[in-house]
Scaffold this active site. Structure first.
Site, PDB file in Angstrom:
ATOM      1  N   LYS A   1       1.326  -0.337   1.055  1.00 17.35           N
ATOM      2  CA  LYS A   1       0.937  -1.559   1.751  1.00 17.35           C
ATOM      3  C   LYS A   1      -0.531  -1.872   1.478  1.00 17.35           C
ATOM      4  O   LYS A   1      -1.402  -1.016   1.653  1.00 17.35           O
ATOM      5  CB  LYS A   1       1.190  -1.397   3.252  1.00 17.35           C
ATOM      6  CG  LYS A   1       0.992  -2.665   4.074  1.00 17.35           C
ATOM      7  CD  LYS A   1       1.361  -2.407   5.529  1.00 17.35           C
ATOM      8  CE  LYS A   1       1.223  -3.665   6.376  1.00 17.35           C
ATOM      9  NZ  LYS A   1       1.555  -3.396   7.788  1.00 17.35           N
TER      10      LYS A   1
ATOM     11  N   CYS B   1       6.054  -5.185   6.688  1.00 19.45           N
ATOM     12  CA  CYS B   1       5.758  -5.754   8.000  1.00 19.45           C
ATOM     13  C   CYS B   1       4.791  -6.920   7.932  1.00 19.45           C
ATOM     14  O   CYS B   1       5.124  -8.002   7.478  1.00 19.45           O
ATOM     15  CB  CYS B   1       5.239  -4.637   8.919  1.00 19.45           C
ATOM     16  SG  CYS B   1       5.264  -5.098  10.673  1.00 19.45           S
TER      17      CYS B   1
ATOM     18  N   GLU C   1      10.393   0.249   7.701  1.00 13.02           N
ATOM     19  CA  GLU C   1       9.036   0.765   7.530  1.00 13.02           C
ATOM     20  C   GLU C   1       8.898   2.127   8.228  1.00 13.02           C
ATOM     21  O   GLU C   1       9.290   2.288   9.387  1.00 13.02           O
ATOM     22  CB  GLU C   1       8.062  -0.251   8.139  1.00 13.02           C
ATOM     23  CG  GLU C   1       6.629   0.204   8.261  1.00 13.02           C
ATOM     24  CD  GLU C   1       5.805  -0.762   9.085  1.00 13.02           C
ATOM     25  OE1 GLU C   1       4.571  -0.707   8.986  1.00 13.02           O
ATOM     26  OE2 GLU C   1       6.392  -1.578   9.841  1.00 13.02           O
TER      27      GLU C   1
END
Length: 507
Positions: free
Chosen positions: A327, A382, A264
């Site tokens: 995300k 994540c 990430e």
């Protein structure tokens, strides 16, 4: 006549015991076979909470808060590292923030214990408690966008109820943990009935693991997962950023593979401001070697007069248009500021990001191989790995069949703590629920390849710089959980609670 009976423990002593048992419950999750160990500890907690059946609502509430507070203070202490060590927040404010978060999470645990106060104790009590726990855990996953970290479900990867996950998901595992722990407490009242309930539930759960809903598809993929091990405290250091760019670019272009993945935000700079030619150079490498590459970058959202940044996975495939996944499930107070809390951030000078959200229905990343099947991978970044229901919905509604899970993570924010191991268990649970193998590319660890049963196939040591090279077999098929999500266990829990309260009114 002299009374030689032992005095009952005072309420304050009982609360201290519950706090200690809560910390033991959280600590057990980190142990081998932690899912098994948690069950007798939780049974002790139920005994402590229920030993005074005439306790007031306030006492029951404080009892639930006490063990919940102990559980979350130990389980979430690593947030202090990100606030103080990385973010530079004052130690007192950092401790206060961790305590308040733990207290907020403990409120959910306390609410889940309410059936012990509002109902008479009978054979339905354990089922009602387990149902209440499932519904409250579901609420914990949606309130303020949700923070369901440290549930009982992920510990069950190392426990007796893991085989249930492909059928009914992590919440079903939670239901069984709470109910079986209560039945352990009932052994002294009816050893035969409770013993049969406990043994049969565990045996049936283990037998559920004999069913398979997926099958291998095509040939294994060659993979390279790059772990940079860059300190988060250096993210604003120009020389450190340049070194990070250089490391990842050289590591990517050093050797081809079917899929190469960085962590990430491996390139911690807005995509449009990256060094000239960097993306083009990596794209040329992709074209030349037939490698599919996923880069962690800071994206920029379109369609707004104000530029908003996103946490992005940028996909490069041979001679194809660029893929991007932004995300969608952001971390409250980490990646976005919830409405009404800007005053707190401004008052305490909290270093935070405020990212834009990606859409929920983004397509999977297609891994193209010359002369072979195209493999589709569902991307999570994540924190998104926490939300099994959302991932299952994405896979079920995808226009392309999903064969692989990919998670890109940076846990350098949390230093040498148990946070990486906790997130690894979440990834393992996601593989169990979906029946799909998973690739985890992280900055400091745990970088790993997981099989469709969630077991680790290969991994890199934490806090080292390196590249994990291995093969992964993609799979096709759909588990029942992907098909129906949390609907069955939520429906069952609502039904049991309703029946329980109706029966209580008739008694």
């Amino acid at each position: 006549m002299t009374d030689w009976s032992l005095p009952k423990p005072s309420n304050s002593i009982n609360l201290v015991v519950l706090f200690i048992l809560g910390t033991m419950l959280a600590g057990a999750a980190e142990l081998p076979y932690g899912g098994w160990i948690q069950i007798p500890i939780l049974s002790l907690i139920w005994w402590q909470i229920s030993q005074q059946e005439t306790a007031s609502a306030k006492q029951q509430f404080l009892a639930g808060m006490s063990f919940g507070l102990g559980y979350f203070v130990l389980g979430l202490w690593w947030i202090y590292i990100s606030l103080h060590d990385i973010g530079g927040m004052h130690p007192v404010v950092s401790c206060m923030a961790v305590f308040l978060l733990a207290a907020g999470m403990a409120l959910f645990f306390s609410s889940a214990c309410l059936p012990l106060y509002f109902t008479q104790r009978n054979r339905l009590t354990g089922l009602m408690l387990a149902s209440s726990w499932v519904l409250i855990e579901y609420l914990r996953s949606v309130v303020l966008t949700g923070f369901p970290w440290m549930g009982f479900a992920e510990s069950q990867f190392n426990g007796p109820f893991a085989p249930v996950a492909p059928f009914f998901g992590g919440l079903a595992c939670t239901f069984l943990v709470v109910w079986v722990a209560w039945e352990f407490l009932q052994l002294k009242k009816n050893i035969l009935l409770s013993g049969v309930c406990i043994i049969s539930t565990i045996v049936l759960s283990q037998l559920a693991g004999l069913w398979t809903f997926i099958k291998p598809i095509g040939e294994p993929l060659s993979i390279r997962l790059i772990q940079g091990n860059f300190e988060q405290s250096l993210k604003f250091n120009p020389q450190a950023i340049e070194d990070q760019f250089s490391f990842y670019t050289v590591a990517i272009e050093s050797e081809p593979a079917d899929i190469i993945i960085t962590p990430e935000i491996a390139y911690p700079w807005p995509q449009s401001n990256l060094p000239a030619g960097l993306i083009g150079s990596i794209q040329q490498f992709s074209n030349k070697t037939s490698s599919n590459i996923l880069l962690g970058v800071i994206g920029e959202s379109s369609g707004s007069s104000e530029v908003k940044y996103t946490n992005r996975a940028l996909g490069l495939s041979p001679n194809l248009a660029t893929y991007q996944y932004d995300k969608s499930h952001l971390v409250p107070f980490g990646e976005f500021i919830p409405p009404g809390f800007h005053w707190f951030v401004n008052a305490f000078h909290v270093p935070m990001s405020d990212f834009a959200r990606g859409q929920l229905d983004q397509p999977p990343f297609s891994i193209v191989r010359t002369g072979k099947e195209t493999i589709n991978a569902a991307i999570t970044i994540c924190y998104e790995d926490v939300f099994g229901g959302e991932l299952a919905t994405r896979i079920h509604q995808s226009s392309k069949p999903v064969n692989l899970l990919i998670n890109m993570t940076n846990l350098a924010w949390f230093g040498n703590s148990q946070a990486p191991a906790q997130q690894l268990r979440l990834s393992q649970l996601r593989s169990l629920e979906t029946g799909l193998p998973a690739l985890r590319a992280t900055n400091t660890g745990i970088t790993a390849a997981l099989g469709p049963d969630g077991k680790i196939l290969a991994e890199l040591p934490q806090f080292t710089q390196g590249v994990l090279k291995t093969n992964i077999q993609p799979y096709s098929g759909t588990t029942p959980y992907v098909f129906w999500g949390n609907a069955p266990i939520l429906s069952l829990s609502c039904l049991l609670l309703a029946l329980g309260f109706i029966r209580q009114r008739r008694i």
